[in-house]
Design an enzyme around this catalytic site. Structure first.
Site, short mmCIF file in Angstrom:
data_model
loop_
_atom_site.label_atom_id
_atom_site.label_comp_id
_atom_site.label_asym_id
_atom_site.label_seq_id
_atom_site.Cartn_x
_atom_site.Cartn_y
_atom_site.Cartn_z
CE LYS A 273 -3.93 -2.09 2.37
NZ LYS A 273 -4.89 -1.96 1.27
NE ARG A 348 -10.57 -9.90 -3.00
CZ ARG A 348 -10.87 -8.99 -3.90
NH1 ARG A 348 -11.08 -9.33 -5.17
NH2 ARG A 348 -10.98 -7.72 -3.57
#
Ligand code: BES
Ligand code: MN
Ligand code: ZN
Length: 491
Positions: A273, A348
């Site tokens: 990030k 996920r």
């Protein structure tokens, strides 16, 4: 702080402070008949304050007045309730939170009487005030070296509603669950990591006598959880697959599973990030797990006749020579293969194996909660949770529970056509699709790991965190959607 309901009215009440609610008035506000006796007892000071401060009763308006030392009550708190037609249980909860904030820093207030209009029923009034008081009152000072004096407020008496022990107990348990979740989220990643999260759940289990099964790395490997372990590979800390169970005595009325994303920190991995607020916020990426175990705490106290499995595949998403690389192919525990085209879509991957595990338990419904996508925040903003479900009854049950909780959800489409974006030339699927509809493809990805059990997915990337003290929230973790989950289990 102890909260109780009482049949006493404001007229006769004695204590340090009294809070009085007023609906908004188009003309000059006057003291309603229900308060004239109190006004007389206080030598007309209520009417005077209304005139002097031009108090209108607008929603959010609040005035605190110190009365003379001869007065039977020391502090008078006037609270605006807004338009009477719009009065609701949610407004009552928010009003109570505002009063709690006003009373919290005031050393003179040890006993507080509340005279507020009833919402729906006396019991719901008691529950809403309890929730608002505890949630508005809460402040997380655990990481400050200097501790404030404990708040002076000891007793809160809700006037005119009679004794309401059950409703107050329900509100209290809900808040304990919310606060447990808030504290897990607020704790930084060097305090709450997979190991300490598991330890915290262990102490929850022993406090309430719940069953706890923790799968260690080797157990996860044996179960074929390659998707979860791919994410965990870069961390120096061992992953913990946490499975907590609440079982009622006798035969349960239903059996459900709650699965929370438990990334105690999300650096993004090799798809790191950018520096700035987005990476610095990522201690909150276990907000789903926090809500799951917060709900567990409340449910363990409330003891419904429902069997509930609370699950989180906990790890952190780090970077190292052992870490998964963009392009790696992982095999999940249902045998499906995943080309990891973005290591930052890690939630996920962990949920995939957790959902497969949950379905094997033979539950009637699975709800997962995850700080899953920035795309969901773009779509619905900070306050609203995205809801996806392949089962209308389950979606409806969650909507009903959310109304009781006053937590906002919006159902989003499970648009099968968008699965195109997840197709991989080399594996069964990729873990990310195009930027467009990013929260929908994330939901479609998860759906691949639930075969036939009714399932709902809640993306809490927005509401898991609050940037400011507002309404019933204090800055930081919100504990969203603990109360909805508990109402859903109770329903
Ligand atoms: N944990 C983040 C999502 C998130 C964003 C949570 C903002 C809370 C606030 C998640 O793991 C993530 O990084 N998602 C990516 C997915 C993308 C790579 C497809 C995102 O949303 O950018
Ligand atoms: Mn990520
Ligand atoms: Zn994440």
């Amino acid at each position: 702080m102890e909260i109780r309901g009482s049949s006493q009215t404001a007229a006769a009440w004695a204590g340090e402070a009294i809070a009085l609610g007023f609906f908004e008035s188009e003309t000059v506000l006057t003291v309603p008949e229900s308060l004239t006796a109190l006004d007389e007892r206080l030598s007309g000071v209520i009417s005077e304050v209304i005139v002097e401060t031009e108090f209108k009763g607008k929603s959010g308006e609040l005035s605190v007045t110190r009365l003379g030392s001869g007065a039977p009550i020391k502090k008078l708190i006037l609270v605006g309730l807004g338009n009477a037609e719009k009065w609701s249980s949610a407004a009552l909860r928010s009003t109570a939170a505002a009063i709690a904030r006003a009373a919290k820093g005031d050393k003179a207030i040890t006993t507080l009487g509340l005279q507020l209009p009833v919402a729906e029923t006396e019991a719901i009034t008691a529950q809403m005030v309890t929730e608002g008081m505890y949630l508005g009152f809460y402040e997380d000072n655990r990481f400050k070296s200097e501790q404030k004096d404990p708040p002076a407020l000891e007793t809160v008496e809700i006037l005119g509603i009679g004794d309401q022990p059950a409703a107050i107990a329900l509100g209290t348990s809900l808040c304990e669950g919310v606060i447990y979740a808030r504290e897990l989220v607020n704790a930084p990643a060097n305090i709450i990591n997979p190991v300490t999260l598991a330890a915290s759940v262990e102490s929850l289990a022993s406090t309430y006598g719940l069953e706890l099964n923790i799968l260690e790395e080797a157990d996860c490997e044996a179960a074929g959880m390659g998707s979860f372990l791919g994410v965990a590979a870069a961390s120096d800390l061992p992953p913990k697959f946490i499975h907590l169970v609440y079982k009622p005595p006798g035969t349960p009325r239903k059996k459900v599973a709650i699965v929370g994303k438990g990334l105690t920190f999300d650096s993004g991995g090799y798809n790191i990030k950018p520096s700035g607020p987005s990476i610095a916020m990522m201690k909150m990426d276990m907000g789903g797990a926090a809500a799951t175990f917060g709900a567990a705490k409340a449910i363990a106290e409330l003891k419904p006749d429902v069997e509930v499995h609370f699950i989180s595949a906990a790890t952190e998403n780090m970077i190292s020579g052992r870490g998964m690389r963009p392009g790696d192919i992982l095999t999940a525990s249902n045998g499906k293969t995943i080309e990891v085209n973005n290591t930052d879509a890690e939630g996920r991957l962990t949920l995939a194996d957790a959902l497969v595990y949950a379905e094997k338990l033979g539950v009637e419904a699975i709800v997962d909660i995850a700080t899953l996508t920035g795309a969901c925040v773009i779509a619905l903003g900070d306050d609203i949770c995205g809801l996806w479900s392949d089962n209308d009854d389950l979606a409806q049950a969650i909507a009903t529970a959310s109304e009781k909780a006053g937590e906002k959800f919006w159902q989003m489409p499970l648009e099968e056509k968008y699965f195109e974006g997840l197709k991989s030339p080399i594996a069964d699927m990729k873990n990310t699709g195009p930027r467009e509809g990013g929260s929908i493809t994330a939901a479609l990805f998860l759906k691949e790991f639930v075969e036939k059990t009714p399932w709902a997915h809640l993306d809490i990337a927005g509401p898991a965190w609050s940037e400011k003290d507002a309404d019933i929230y204090s800055k930081g973790g919100t504990g969203f959607p603990v109360r909805t989950l508990v109402h859903w289990v109770l329903s």
